[in-house]
Design a protein around this motif. Structure first.
Motif, PDB file in Angstrom:
ATOM      1  N   GLU A 137      83.352 137.321  82.571  1.00  0.00           N
ATOM      2  CA  GLU A 137      84.010 136.079  82.987  1.00  0.00           C
ATOM      3  C   GLU A 137      84.708 135.352  81.839  1.00  0.00           C
ATOM      4  OE1 GLU A 137      84.119 135.807  86.112  1.00  0.00           O
ATOM      5  OE2 GLU A 137      82.611 137.360  86.444  1.00  0.00           O
ATOM      6  N   GLY A 138      84.529 135.831  80.626  1.00  0.00           N
ATOM      7  CA  GLY A 138      85.135 135.161  79.473  1.00  0.00           C
ATOM      8  C   GLY A 138      84.490 133.816  79.183  1.00  0.00           C
ATOM      9  N   ALA A 139      83.220 133.687  79.522  1.00  0.00           N
ATOM     10  CA  ALA A 139      82.529 132.413  79.352  1.00  0.00           C
ATOM     11  C   ALA A 139      82.040 132.186  77.918  1.00  0.00           C
ATOM     12  CB  ALA A 139      81.346 132.335  80.316  1.00  0.00           C
ATOM     13  N   LEU A 140      82.089 133.235  77.096  1.00  0.00           N
ATOM     14  CA  LEU A 140      81.572 133.125  75.732  1.00  0.00           C
ATOM     15  C   LEU A 140      82.682 133.301  74.721  1.00  0.00           C
ATOM     16  CD1 LEU A 140      78.450 135.270  76.436  1.00  0.00           C
ATOM     17  CD2 LEU A 140      78.389 132.896  75.680  1.00  0.00           C
ATOM     18  N   THR A 141      82.631 132.498  73.686  1.00  0.00           N
ATOM     19  CA  THR A 141      83.549 132.655  72.568  1.00  0.00           C
ATOM     20  C   THR A 141      82.733 132.605  71.286  1.00  0.00           C
ATOM     21  OG1 THR A 141      83.990 130.276  72.451  1.00  0.00           O
ATOM     22  CG2 THR A 141      85.527 131.603  73.737  1.00  0.00           C
ATOM     23  N   VAL A 142      83.157 133.365  70.319  1.00  0.00           N
ATOM     24  CA  VAL A 142      82.512 133.368  69.004  1.00  0.00           C
ATOM     25  C   VAL A 142      83.513 133.925  68.006  1.00  0.00           C
ATOM     26  CG1 VAL A 142      81.441 135.642  69.317  1.00  0.00           C
ATOM     27  CG2 VAL A 142      80.429 134.014  67.729  1.00  0.00           C
ATOM     28  N   SER A 143      83.560 133.314  66.843  1.00  0.00           N
ATOM     29  CA  SER A 143      84.353 133.869  65.754  1.00  0.00           C
ATOM     30  C   SER A 143      83.473 134.876  65.045  1.00  0.00           C
ATOM     31  CB  SER A 143      84.791 132.765  64.780  1.00  0.00           C
ATOM     32  OG  SER A 143      85.633 131.856  65.427  1.00  0.00           O
ATOM     33  N   GLN A 144      83.840 136.134  65.161  1.00  0.00           N
ATOM     34  CA  GLN A 144      82.990 137.167  64.593  1.00  0.00           C
ATOM     35  C   GLN A 144      82.937 137.053  63.081  1.00  0.00           C
ATOM     36  OE1 GLN A 144      83.880 141.070  66.021  1.00  0.00           O
ATOM     37  NE2 GLN A 144      84.194 140.351  68.101  1.00  0.00           N
ATOM     38  N   GLY A 145      81.756 137.205  62.548  1.00  0.00           N
ATOM     39  CA  GLY A 145      81.556 137.134  61.114  1.00  0.00           C
ATOM     40  C   GLY A 145      80.241 137.772  60.773  1.00  0.00           C
ATOM     41  N   VAL A 146      79.844 137.648  59.560  1.00  0.00           N
ATOM     42  CA  VAL A 146      78.579 138.242  59.132  1.00  0.00           C
ATOM     43  C   VAL A 146      77.616 137.186  58.639  1.00  0.00           C
ATOM     44  CG1 VAL A 146      79.610 140.449  58.555  1.00  0.00           C
ATOM     45  CG2 VAL A 146      79.455 138.682  56.811  1.00  0.00           C
ATOM     46  N   GLY A 147      77.964 135.932  58.791  1.00  0.00           N
ATOM     47  CA  GLY A 147      77.100 134.882  58.272  1.00  0.00           C
ATOM     48  C   GLY A 147      77.183 134.853  56.759  1.00  0.00           C
ATOM     49  N   CYS A 148      76.402 134.076  56.155  1.00  0.00           N
ATOM     50  CA  CYS A 148      76.402 133.976  54.700  1.00  0.00           C
ATOM     51  C   CYS A 148      75.187 134.744  54.179  1.00  0.00           C
ATOM     52  CB  CYS A 148      76.345 132.530  54.267  1.00  0.00           C
ATOM     53  SG  CYS A 148      76.353 132.357  52.476  1.00  0.00           S
ATOM     54  N   ALA A 149      75.408 135.986  53.795  1.00  0.00           N
ATOM     55  CA  ALA A 149      74.310 136.837  53.346  1.00  0.00           C
ATOM     56  C   ALA A 149      73.598 136.222  52.141  1.00  0.00           C
ATOM     57  CB  ALA A 149      74.830 138.225  53.007  1.00  0.00           C
ATOM     58  N   ARG A 150      74.337 135.605  51.245  1.00  0.00           N
ATOM     59  CA  ARG A 150      73.726 135.008  50.058  1.00  0.00           C
ATOM     60  C   ARG A 150      72.713 133.935  50.468  1.00  0.00           C
ATOM     61  NH1 ARG A 150      77.330 132.309  45.403  1.00  0.00           N
ATOM     62  NH2 ARG A 150      78.028 134.449  45.263  1.00  0.00           N
ATOM     63  N   ALA A 151      73.080 133.107  51.426  1.00  0.00           N
ATOM     64  CA  ALA A 151      72.190 132.032  51.869  1.00  0.00           C
ATOM     65  C   ALA A 151      70.937 132.580  52.536  1.00  0.00           C
ATOM     66  CB  ALA A 151      72.926 131.099  52.824  1.00  0.00           C
ATOM     67  N   ILE A 152      71.108 133.584  53.361  1.00  0.00           N
ATOM     68  CA  ILE A 152      69.967 134.161  54.067  1.00  0.00           C
ATOM     69  C   ILE A 152      69.001 134.809  53.075  1.00  0.00           C
ATOM     70  CG2 ILE A 152      69.286 135.951  55.717  1.00  0.00           C
ATOM     71  CD1 ILE A 152      71.937 135.283  57.215  1.00  0.00           C
ATOM     72  N   ILE A 153      69.534 135.570  52.134  1.00  0.00           N
ATOM     73  CA  ILE A 153      68.684 136.229  51.136  1.00  0.00           C
ATOM     74  C   ILE A 153      67.999 135.182  50.250  1.00  0.00           C
ATOM     75  CG2 ILE A 153      68.728 137.728  49.100  1.00  0.00           C
ATOM     76  CD1 ILE A 153      70.987 139.308  50.609  1.00  0.00           C
ATOM     77  N   HIS A 154      68.731 134.132  49.883  1.00  0.00           N
ATOM     78  CA  HIS A 154      68.136 133.053  49.077  1.00  0.00           C
ATOM     79  C   HIS A 154      66.957 132.428  49.824  1.00  0.00           C
ATOM     80  CE1 HIS A 154      67.848 128.892  47.468  1.00  0.00           C
ATOM     81  NE2 HIS A 154      68.015 129.528  46.315  1.00  0.00           N
ATOM     82  N   GLY A 155      67.117 132.208  51.121  1.00  0.00           N
ATOM     83  CA  GLY A 155      66.038 131.634  51.930  1.00  0.00           C
ATOM     84  C   GLY A 155      64.819 132.534  51.983  1.00  0.00           C
ATOM     85  N   TRP A 156      65.061 133.854  52.080  1.00  0.00           N
ATOM     86  CA  TRP A 156      63.945 134.808  52.092  1.00  0.00           C
ATOM     87  C   TRP A 156      63.184 134.755  50.773  1.00  0.00           C
ATOM     88  CZ3 TRP A 156      66.926 139.721  53.999  1.00  0.00           C
ATOM     89  CH2 TRP A 156      67.139 139.637  55.366  1.00  0.00           C
ATOM     90  N   ILE A 157      63.931 134.732  49.680  1.00  0.00           N
ATOM     91  CA  ILE A 157      63.301 134.778  48.356  1.00  0.00           C
ATOM     92  C   ILE A 157      62.515 133.499  48.075  1.00  0.00           C
ATOM     93  CG2 ILE A 157      63.792 134.805  45.859  1.00  0.00           C
ATOM     94  CD1 ILE A 157      66.156 136.700  46.548  1.00  0.00           C
ATOM     95  N   THR A 158      63.091 132.360  48.429  1.00  0.00           N
ATOM     96  CA  THR A 158      62.457 131.081  48.116  1.00  0.00           C
ATOM     97  C   THR A 158      61.490 130.624  49.193  1.00  0.00           C
ATOM     98  OG1 THR A 158      64.232 129.796  49.142  1.00  0.00           O
ATOM     99  CG2 THR A 158      64.479 130.349  46.784  1.00  0.00           C
ATOM    100  N   GLY A 159      61.588 131.197  50.379  1.00  0.00           N
ATOM    101  CA  GLY A 159      60.749 130.764  51.482  1.00  0.00           C
ATOM    102  C   GLY A 159      61.250 129.482  52.134  1.00  0.00           C
ATOM    103  N   GLY A 160      62.409 129.034  51.741  1.00  0.00           N
ATOM    104  CA  GLY A 160      62.996 127.820  52.310  1.00  0.00           C
ATOM    105  C   GLY A 160      64.064 128.145  53.331  1.00  0.00           C
ATOM    106  N   PRO A 161      64.776 127.137  53.781  1.00  0.00           N
ATOM    107  CA  PRO A 161      65.857 127.371  54.741  1.00  0.00           C
ATOM    108  C   PRO A 161      67.028 128.074  54.048  1.00  0.00           C
ATOM    109  CG  PRO A 161      65.832 125.077  54.066  1.00  0.00           C
ATOM    110  CD  PRO A 161      64.619 125.725  53.459  1.00  0.00           C
ATOM    111  N   PRO A 162      67.838 128.819  54.809  1.00  0.00           N
ATOM    112  CA  PRO A 162      68.997 129.463  54.209  1.00  0.00           C
ATOM    113  C   PRO A 162      69.928 128.433  53.578  1.00  0.00           C
ATOM    114  CG  PRO A 162      68.646 130.272  56.426  1.00  0.00           C
ATOM    115  CD  PRO A 162      67.734 129.106  56.234  1.00  0.00           C
ATOM    116  N   SER A 163      70.242 128.628  52.323  1.00  0.00           N
ATOM    117  CA  SER A 163      71.157 127.733  51.626  1.00  0.00           C
ATOM    118  C   SER A 163      71.719 128.445  50.411  1.00  0.00           C
ATOM    119  CB  SER A 163      70.427 126.472  51.168  1.00  0.00           C
ATOM    120  OG  SER A 163      71.289 125.694  50.357  1.00  0.00           O
ATOM    121  N   CYS A 164      73.006 128.394  50.265  1.00  0.00           N
ATOM    122  CA  CYS A 164      73.636 128.974  49.085  1.00  0.00           C
ATOM    123  C   CYS A 164      74.184 127.879  48.181  1.00  0.00           C
ATOM    124  CB  CYS A 164      74.752 129.930  49.481  1.00  0.00           C
ATOM    125  SG  CYS A 164      76.057 129.122  50.406  1.00  0.00           S
TER     126      CYS A 164
END
Length: 100
Positions: A62-89
């Motif tokens: 139905e074309g009800a969904l829109t999204v700009s395809q991307g990969v997110g911010c890998a640096r922020a996600i990895i930083h969050g994993w390492i520090t145990g905090g929220p994703p932030s670059c």
């Protein structure tokens, strides 16, 4: 390992409920269980889990969904994993950085 999550509140995924027929295709193709289901309609149950792969929008009949395809911010996600905090670059996400 922590669940892979995008930076909360920045995913570009949008659902136009007026177009949704509740077919459930978005739930079937989403690898991160972003969608829930209300009677006759999809709903965004966990938009923070969206990695902007675009599978939902590509498969929504139905074309009800829109999204700009991307990969997110890998640096922020990895930083969050390492520090145990929220994703932030700490780049500000304003496009002036090579980060995001």
């Amino acid at each position: 390992m922590n669940a892979l999550r995008y930076i909360e509140g920045v995913a570009t995924l949008r659902l136009d409920e007026s177009l949704c027929t509740g077919c459930g295709t978005c739930r079937e193709v989403c690898p991160h269980a972003v969608f829930g289901h209300a009677p006759g309609k999809a709903r965004l149950a966990d938009p923070g889990a969206c990695m902007e792969c675009g599978a939902c929008a590509l498969n929504c009949p139905e074309g009800a969904l829109t999204v700009s395809q991307g990969v997110g911010c890998a640096r922020a996600i990895i930083h969050g994993w390492i520090t145990g905090g929220p994703p932030s670059c700490d780049c500000g996400g304003d496009g002036s950085s090579t980060c995001c």
